[in-house]
Design an enzyme around this catalytic site. Structure first.
Site, short mmCIF file in Angstrom:
data_model
loop_
_atom_site.label_atom_id
_atom_site.label_comp_id
_atom_site.label_asym_id
_atom_site.label_seq_id
_atom_site.Cartn_x
_atom_site.Cartn_y
_atom_site.Cartn_z
N TRP A 192 0.82 -1.23 0.00
CA TRP A 192 0.00 0.00 0.00
C TRP A 192 0.84 1.27 0.00
CZ3 TRP A 192 -4.64 -0.93 3.90
CH2 TRP A 192 -5.52 -1.86 3.31
N HIS B 159 12.69 -2.30 -1.10
CA HIS B 159 11.86 -1.82 -2.21
C HIS B 159 12.61 -0.71 -2.94
CE1 HIS B 159 8.67 0.22 -4.37
NE2 HIS B 159 8.01 -0.93 -4.31
N GLU C 18 11.25 -6.62 -9.34
CA GLU C 18 10.49 -5.42 -9.68
C GLU C 18 11.38 -4.47 -10.48
OE1 GLU C 18 6.96 -4.76 -6.83
OE2 GLU C 18 8.69 -3.70 -6.05
N SER D 46 3.45 -2.35 -12.05
CA SER D 46 2.27 -2.07 -12.88
C SER D 46 1.41 -3.30 -13.16
CB SER D 46 2.69 -1.40 -14.19
OG SER D 46 3.28 -0.14 -13.92
P1 PGA Z 1 2.81 -0.67 -8.83
O1 PGA Z 1 3.87 -0.84 -7.63
O2 PGA Z 1 2.02 -1.95 -8.87
O3 PGA Z 1 1.98 0.52 -8.44
O4 PGA Z 1 3.61 -0.48 -10.07
C1 PGA Z 1 4.52 -2.04 -7.39
C2 PGA Z 1 5.44 -1.93 -6.22
O5 PGA Z 1 6.01 -0.86 -6.01
O6 PGA Z 1 5.62 -2.90 -5.46
#
Ligand code: PGA
Length: 276
Positions: A10, A111, A183, A233
């Protein structure tokens, strides 16, 4: 068999009240259709595991309320960061002990937003992964290349380094408690997801790195036991492409996890692929 994981990140969204409103809407959808296997809030957790495993990582302030709300169900709660010390003069930080106490079961580490804006490095990630494991929290280590690294053809090299260094304090017998989220930085919050085949190529490489680093010549294959997610995304219309790939064990989702209906749709999409 690896149980797929759908994790909502979140970020810095939702007050406690808004978190509980989400929980109420989400559980109307989730438990309504789950009577056979998940259990409702307040009921005893049923034994047959639901697919995918569902995890919500709200801001720290909402962890206790959401943990209480989902107590006894198969919905897990996690944090978005931690510090590695248990207690002490570290103003503004939160310890693994405190996260456990508040009801967290997982914690996101490294992250890309923490790396980009708050100086997180592979070295600090390694300490955080260690601290999480020491306190019975499952770490979700995030790794991902920037756009310029991808354009230079350095993706696999960068991912290998981030994976090896971030996991440098993990012992072979602990590796199955770790989750990795691939990611790519350029895909986060941009609406430009990676191509599933490209994500699968990187994730295959991550599994190879795990084999090289953690292989003990006995027991389970470390490349097979670790869950590796894709993030960046992800939404209800593109998740299918990712979970159709056997290498990808689910998703870490930002934007689309903030809306109860969309988050539930992601679960439905994963089930269509993984339960058939
Ligand atoms: P997003 O973020 O799905 O809004 O691209 C993914 C994340 O940062 O874990």
């Amino acid at each position: 068999m690896r149980v797929p994981l759908l994790a909502g990140n979140w970020k810095m969204h939702k007050t406690i009240k808004e978190s509980l409103e989400f929980a109420a809407s989400f559980s109307r959808l989730y438990f309504e259709h789950e009577a056979g296997d998940a259990g409702r809030p307040g009921e005893e957790k049923r034994s047959s595991a639901s697919i995918p495993e569902v995890l919500i990582c709200p801001p720290f302030t909402s962890i206790p309320s959401l943990s209480a709300f989902f107590a006894g169900t198969d919905v897990s709660i996690g944090a978005q960061d931690l510090f590695w010390e248990e207690k002490g003069a570290f103003t503004g930080e939160i310890s693994p002990l405190m996260l456990k106490d508040a009801g967290a079961q997982y914690v996101i580490v490294g992250h890309s937003e923490r790396r980009q804006y708050f100086g997180e490095t592979d070295v600090t990630c390694a300490r955080k992964v260690r601290a999480a494991l020491d306190h019975g929290l499952k770490p979700i280590l995030c790794v991902g290349e920037t756009l310029s690294e991808r354009e230079k053809g350095d993706t696999l090299k960068v991912i290998q380094k981030m994976t090896q260094e971030g996991l440098s304090q993990v012992k072979p017998h602990e590796i199955s408690s770790v989750v990795i989220a691939y990611e790519p930085c350029w895909a986060i919050g941009t609406g430009k997801e990676a191509r599933p085949e490209d994500a699968a190529e990187v994730i295959t490489h991550i599994r190879q790195v795990l084999r090289e680093v953690f292989n003990q010549n006995s027991g389970d294959d470390p490349g097979d036991v670790v869950r590796v997610l894709y993030g960046g995304s992800v939404n209800p219309s593109n998740i299918r492409g990712f979970v159709l790939r056997p290498e990808i064990d689910g998703a870490l989702v930002g934007g689309a996890s903030l809306d109860a209906e969309k988050f539930y749709e992601l679960i439905v999409e994963i089930r269509k692929v993984r339960r058939s």
